[in-house]
Each structure stands twice: as structure tokens, then as C-alpha cells.
Scaffold this active site. Structure first.
Site, short mmCIF file in Angstrom:
data_model
loop_
_atom_site.label_atom_id
_atom_site.label_comp_id
_atom_site.label_asym_id
_atom_site.label_seq_id
_atom_site.Cartn_x
_atom_site.Cartn_y
_atom_site.Cartn_z
N ASN A 169 0.85 -1.20 0.00
CA ASN A 169 0.00 0.00 0.00
C ASN A 169 0.88 1.24 0.00
O ASN A 169 1.97 1.25 0.58
CB ASN A 169 -0.92 0.06 1.21
CG ASN A 169 -1.92 1.21 1.07
OD1 ASN A 169 -2.79 1.15 0.20
ND2 ASN A 169 -1.76 2.25 1.86
N TYR A 173 0.41 10.30 3.96
CA TYR A 173 0.06 10.60 5.35
C TYR A 173 1.13 11.53 5.90
O TYR A 173 2.32 11.19 5.91
CB TYR A 173 0.03 9.32 6.19
CG TYR A 173 -0.66 8.12 5.57
CD1 TYR A 173 -1.99 8.17 5.17
CD2 TYR A 173 0.04 6.92 5.42
CE1 TYR A 173 -2.61 7.05 4.62
CE2 TYR A 173 -0.57 5.79 4.87
CZ TYR A 173 -1.90 5.86 4.47
OH TYR A 173 -2.49 4.75 3.93
N ARG A 174 0.73 12.68 6.40
CA ARG A 174 1.70 13.66 6.89
C ARG A 174 2.52 13.09 8.05
O ARG A 174 2.04 12.21 8.77
CB ARG A 174 0.98 14.93 7.33
CG ARG A 174 0.24 14.72 8.64
CD ARG A 174 -0.33 16.01 9.19
NE ARG A 174 -0.92 15.79 10.48
CZ ARG A 174 -2.19 16.09 10.79
NH1 ARG A 174 -3.00 16.60 9.89
NH2 ARG A 174 -2.62 15.88 12.02
N TRP A 187 -1.51 8.14 9.75
CA TRP A 187 -2.50 7.44 8.93
C TRP A 187 -3.78 7.43 9.74
O TRP A 187 -3.84 6.95 10.86
CB TRP A 187 -2.03 6.06 8.50
CG TRP A 187 -1.38 5.18 9.51
CD1 TRP A 187 -1.79 4.92 10.78
CD2 TRP A 187 -0.16 4.42 9.32
NE1 TRP A 187 -0.94 4.05 11.39
CE2 TRP A 187 0.07 3.72 10.52
CE3 TRP A 187 0.71 4.24 8.24
CZ2 TRP A 187 1.17 2.87 10.67
CZ3 TRP A 187 1.79 3.41 8.41
CH2 TRP A 187 2.02 2.74 9.61
N GLU A 235 -1.13 1.04 -5.69
CA GLU A 235 -1.06 2.43 -6.16
C GLU A 235 0.04 2.60 -7.22
O GLU A 235 -0.07 3.45 -8.11
CB GLU A 235 -0.79 3.39 -5.00
CG GLU A 235 -2.02 3.76 -4.16
CD GLU A 235 -2.31 2.78 -3.03
OE1 GLU A 235 -1.64 1.73 -2.93
OE2 GLU A 235 -3.23 3.07 -2.22
N ASP A 284 -4.80 22.49 8.99
CA ASP A 284 -5.19 21.46 8.03
C ASP A 284 -5.99 22.01 6.85
O ASP A 284 -6.29 23.20 6.80
CB ASP A 284 -5.97 20.36 8.75
CG ASP A 284 -5.49 18.98 8.35
OD1 ASP A 284 -5.35 18.75 7.14
OD2 ASP A 284 -5.25 18.15 9.24
C1 LIG Z 1 -1.80 17.03 0.94
C2 LIG Z 1 -2.49 15.82 1.50
C3 LIG Z 1 -2.25 15.44 2.80
C4 LIG Z 1 -2.88 14.33 3.35
N1 LIG Z 1 -2.62 13.98 4.65
C5 LIG Z 1 -3.17 12.87 5.16
C6 LIG Z 1 -2.86 12.45 6.48
O1 LIG Z 1 -2.09 13.08 7.19
N2 LIG Z 1 -3.46 11.33 6.95
C7 LIG Z 1 -4.32 10.59 6.19
O2 LIG Z 1 -4.80 9.56 6.67
N3 LIG Z 1 -4.66 10.97 4.95
C8 LIG Z 1 -4.09 12.09 4.41
N4 LIG Z 1 -4.40 12.47 3.14
C9 LIG Z 1 -5.40 11.69 2.36
C10 LIG Z 1 -4.83 10.39 1.90
O3 LIG Z 1 -3.63 10.56 1.21
C11 LIG Z 1 -5.83 9.67 1.00
O4 LIG Z 1 -6.99 9.41 1.76
C12 LIG Z 1 -5.28 8.36 0.43
O5 LIG Z 1 -6.21 7.80 -0.46
C13 LIG Z 1 -4.96 7.36 1.51
O6 LIG Z 1 -4.38 6.20 0.94
P1 LIG Z 1 -4.93 4.76 1.35
O7 LIG Z 1 -6.33 4.70 0.80
O8 LIG Z 1 -4.00 3.80 0.67
O9 LIG Z 1 -4.89 4.67 2.83
C14 LIG Z 1 -3.77 13.59 2.57
C15 LIG Z 1 -4.00 13.96 1.26
C16 LIG Z 1 -3.38 15.06 0.72
C17 LIG Z 1 -3.66 15.42 -0.71
MN LIG Z 2 -4.43 2.17 -0.66
#
Ligand SMILES: Cc1cc2nc3c(=O)[nH]c(=O)nc-3n(C[C@H](O)[C@H](O)[C@H](O)COP(=O)(O)O)c2cc1C
Ligand SMILES: [Mn+2]
Length: 483
Positions: A169, A173-174, A187, A235, A284
Site C-alpha cells: 500500500n 500521510y503527513r 494514517w 497504487e 489542516d
Molecule cells: C496534501 C495531503 C495530505 C494528506 N494527509 C493525510 C494524512 O495526514 N493522513 C491521512 O490519513 N490521509 C491524508 N491524506 C489523504 C490520503 O492521502 C488519501 O486518503 C489516500 O487515499 C490514503 O491512501 P490509502 O487509501 O491507501 O490509505 C492527505 C491527502 C493530501 C492530498
Molecule cells: Mn491504498
């Protein structure tokens, strides 16, 4: 030809007049945010800060902050082209005869070429540091807003493996930097990285999971971490589809994960399954601070990077910011996938002010009683669309990208007590109004015309429109009226 890496995209942006270099020294603590805000508010270009204070590494921000730059990232003239390519694959029919089978071969070969390829080494290995030599403060990591709990890596690709299936995966995630070698791992509860963490912890509560983080890559790969695709779908495969060329992956130095070979910077390490630490606050994309919370901790054991890496980052804050354009691209690109499952969907809009999870407008071709409510329930069960706090469903003839038409027709179509429904379910972690973290209520608004078969027995009026004959008559004398 797919971009080789981030710097090739930088060169392209520069050539297209979409990037400005900042040669003055600017502090990554607050100052870069303020400069970036002023530029983005004026719909300005991507910025390459060549001299962030305290670091020798240049910083790239706002690289994706317009529809035009998103199109450049995907090498298309319009985002609909990407949607069209997806539709092409979804529409593939099972071949009837030999000729059909032969005709399909190039398409299948193309699909095959999107799978990530493992290569021996890559530019991301040009410089390697282990253990005590690792120092995250070598990089110009931003503190974005005054009340932020520290400096945050905002544009990472976080790589983990599903401990049960071994599937990869990647999530964006920041990561809050705690010290030279430790960060937070934000996450959110419903995200795939968090699910990997929970499954591993259930099997071995005191163990750890390997994690690798890539920062900066060719644009399609760099953006792949935000894609809302189903669990266990890679991805990196999707990135290969977007860039029309396989993503090349290299093995990590210290664990069995793989990262994009063209990454600017790679952090390798692990997350302890029994360790949590306070993360935040963080200014945020809701335009408010997300408050402190307990999240896992990432321990960095090894850093590799290009000889002269570029640090890719983004600033979130009051909408619209750069991430609006990333989200808008996702909305346009995935519309055909939504339409395949729900052909009655004509169009979808997520206005910037709704920051993705607060508001989704859906236009449908209504064909049976209760149809609008069926679509609401479908959306609340569709991947990350589950977070949608307010769904407004309108008829197909409403232009949902025209906000004033939308508001006018929605309000005219409502008998609020009858047409609004509330449901409970998972909420976006960033929703600060929900009664509980990650759980709360959502609202669906059925703003379609009501039918007798839905219990509405009064006549529904037509929308006012002048007839064509009269329009033509007035067209003919219009000039003589001198109005
Ligand atoms: C700039 C930006 C920052 C993000 N920060 C976070 C974060 O800190 N934590 C989080 O869970 N998702 C964050 N997201 C959203 C996730 O990247 C998004 O939900 C992604 O689909 C998660 O991947 P996953 O589905 O494989 O878990 C962020 C998205 C963007 C565009
Ligand atoms: Mn995913």
C-alpha cells in the site's frame, strides 16, 4: 514519454511558464507558507525555493496547484482524457471471435506494461546514510502555520505491506518531525496504512512493521499516494497507468519494501506496534487546526537520496489550496468508475469550500421512486466517499458546476422535512464538529423533482423558458430596437 523524475517535471513547468525560482533565502518556518499563500491566492505558479534557510536542499511547492499543472503532470490536454482512457479499459468487451481477440491484444499488452518493474538500483541510492548519520533536519521541512506542533513532511509516499496478503500500500500521510530520526505517522483510522498496522498488532502486539517513505518522484508516482483506490490494489500500478509506463522500483537497504527508483529522497525504518505519541496540532485543509491526537511513531534507520535532491512539499490551509486541484483531478478521473457502478450518475461536483468530505453534489437520471436515496446510500458505501457529510442529489438537467443554478434549483425542489435524511457512520478524522472522533451523522438532501409514486400528488411546474419562435422573431428585429 513519461517524466523520468521530479526534476524533469520541474524543467517542463519552467518551460511552460508555470514555475518561478525564489533565489532569496526564505525560512521554512512559517515564511515559505506565507510566500506560497500570497502566490496561490493570485493563482500563481509553482515555486522552487532554491535557498530555504538552514538547508542545502531546494524546496518545491505548489507544483500541482492549478488544473493546467495537473494536466501537465498527467501529460494530457484535459483531465477528461485520463477519464476517457479509464473508460476505454472498463468498456472492454469479452471477445466474440478470433478477430475480436486479436484486436484486443494491443490493449492487453498496454495493460501489462503498467505493472511496476523491479530494477537493481536507481538515482534514489546516490547518497546513503545509516543510523546516527541520519538527520531529517538536513531537509527544509516546513512548519506551516503558527500553532503547528512542529515541522511536518506533507507530501510523502508511505509504503507498507499488508501483513496477511503481502500486498503493497502507498498512502500520503503527513509526518510530524519529532527529532533527527523520529516522526509521527498520521494514517487516519480508516486508511490502509492504519489497517496494516492494526492487523500486524493483532498478530504480534509488541512487534514492529517495516515502513518506507519516498518524497518526490515523477508527478504521477508522487501523486499516487492520495488516490482513493480499494485496499490491496497497488497504487504503483495505477501510477504506471497514469504515466503510461511502468514505475521502476528498487529494494530498500534495510527491509524488504520497495520504493520508486526515481525518488528524490527515501526514508527507511519501522513503526513499533506498541508505541503511540501525541501528534499535532496541524493547520489542516479544513482551514482549521486539526488538534492533537495519538498516532504511531516512525523510526528512521536509513536515508537515501539523489546527489542533489529536491524536497517536494505542499501547504494545506483555508480552501482552495494546492490539494484542491489534486482532489479535483481525482474527481474527474474517477467519474467513469463511479458511472460504471452507477450508470444513473450524470455528474459529480465537490466544491472547494466542501474540502472533499463535507459536500458532494450528484446529478442523476432518476428512473424509479427513491432513486435519489439509493444514490446517497451508494456513495456512503463507496470507498472514501463514505466520509461525505452532506450529499445533495439533483436531477440530470441541473448544471451542478454552476453554483448559483444549483442553489436556486435545490432550494426550490425541497420540502425539507420530507427531503432530508440523516444517517450515522464513519466520519473523516479531520471533522472537528462530529460528536466523536471518526464517528457522526451525515445528511442527504433529495433535491430531485418529486413523483406521484413517491407520494407527491400535486403537479410539478415547468421551468420558465421563452419559446423558440418568439426568440427568433426578436432576434430578427433586435438590431432595430437599438437596445
Ligand atoms: C496534501 C495531503 C495530505 C494528506 N494527509 C493525510 C494524512 O495526514 N493522513 C491521512 O490519513 N490521509 C491524508 N491524506 C489523504 C490520503 O492521502 C488519501 O486518503 C489516500 O487515499 C490514503 O491512501 P490509502 O487509501 O491507501 O490509505 C492527505 C491527502 C493530501 C492530498
Ligand atoms: Mn491504498
Amino acid at each position: 514519454m513519461a517524466y523520468r523524475d521530479l526534476r524533469e517535471f520541474v524543467r517542463k513547468l519552467e518551460k511552460e511558464g508555470e514555475l518561478t525560482r525564489v533565489r532569496t533565502e526564505v525560512d521554512p518556518i512559517l515564511e515559505i507558507t506565507e510566500v506560497t499563500q500570497r502566490v496561490t491566492r493570485a493563482n500563481g505558479p509553482a515555486l522552487l525555493f532554491e535557498r530555504p534557510r538552514g538547508s542545502r536542499v531546494p524546496l518545491l511547492v505548489n507544483a500541482f496547484g492549478s488544473v493546467r499543472r495537473m494536466c501537465l503532470a498527467f501529460e494530457v490536454g484535459a483531465l477528461e482524457e485520463v477519464a476517457g482512457r479509464i473508460r476505454g479499459f472498463l468498456d472492454m468487451q469479452s471477445p466474440a471471435g478470433l478477430l475480436d481477440k486479436i484486436k484486443m491484444l494491443p490493449k492487453l499488452a498496454e495493460l501489462g506494461s503498467f505493472f511496476p518493474k523491479t530494477v537493481k538500483t536507481g538515482d534514489c541510492k546516490e547518497t546513503r546514510r545509516h543510523g546516527d548519520d541520519v538527520n531529517l533536519f538536513d531537509f527544509p521541512i516546513l512548519k506551516c502555520w503558527p500553532q503547528d506542533g512542529g515541522r511536518f513532511i506533507t507530501f510523502p509516499l508511505v509504503f507498507t505491506r499488508n501483513p496477511e496478503t503481502g500486498k503493497r500500500n502507498v498512502g500520503m500521510y503527513r509526518m510530524q518531525v519529532y527529532d533527527e530520526r523520529t516522526t509521527g505517522m498520521h494514517w487516519q483510522t480508516q486508511k490502509h496504512g492504519a489497517e496494516h498496522f492494526r492487523r500486524a498488532r493483532a498478530a504480534n502486539p509488541d512487534g514492529r512493521i517495516p515502513v518506507a517513505v519516498a518524497i518526490g518522484a515523477d508527478p504521477a508516482t508522487a501523486l499516487a499516494g492520495m488516490l482513493p483506490i480499494p485496499p490491496d490494489l497497488d497504487e504503483m500500478m495505477f501510477a504506471g497507468f497514469l504515466r503510461r509506463d511502468a514505475v521502476e522500483m528498487v529494494s530498500c537497504e534495510t527491509n524488504d519494501l520497495e520504493v520508486p527508483a526515481n525518488a528524490e529522497i527515501v526514508l527507511e525504518g519501522y513503526v513499533n506496534l506498541n508505541e503511540m505519541r501525541t501528534e499535532g496540532p496541524f493547520g489542516d485543509h479544513t482551514g482549521f487546526y486539526s488538534l492533537e491526537g495519538e498516532f504511531p511513531v516512525f523510526h528512521v534507520e536509513c536515508v537515501t537520496h539523489k546527489k542533489e535532491p529536491i524536497y517536494l512539499t505542499t501547504v494545506v490551509g483555508p480552501p482552495p489550496q494546492e490539494d484542491f486541484y489534486m482532489g479535483y483531478a481525482v474527481e474527474r478521473v474517477f467519474l467513469p468508475v463511479m458511472k460504471m457502478q452507477y450508470p444513473e450518475i450524470v455528474d459529480v461536483a465537490m466544491p472547494a469550500e466542501g474540502i472533499f468530505h463535507n459536500l458532494m453534489i450528484v446529478a442523476i437520471r432518476k428512473s424509479y421512486p427513491g432513486h435519489a436515496r439509493k444514490i446517497m446510500n451508494a456513495i456512503w458505501s463507496l470507498g472514501q466517499a463514505m466520509f461525505t457529510k452532506v450529499i445533495v442529489v439533483v436531477d440530470h438537467d441541473v448544471d451542478i458546476h454552476n453554483f448559483s443554478e444549483l442553489v436556486w434549483k435545490t432550494l426550490c425542489a425541497l420540502d425539507p422535512e420530507r427531503d432530508v435524511q440523516f444517517v450515522f457512520g464513519p466520519m473523516d478524522s479531520l471533522d472537528h464538529a462530529a460528536r466523536m472522533q471518526d464517528y457522526g451523522s451525515k445528511m442527504g438532501v433529495d433535491a430531485t423533482r418529486k413523483w406521484a409514486s413517491e407520494g407527491f400528488t400535486r403537479p410539478w411546474p415547468d421551468e420558465i423558458r421563452m419559446d423558440e419562435l418568439t426568440k427568433a422573431k426578436i432576434d430578427a428585429i433586435w438590431k432595430t430596437l437599438a437596445l
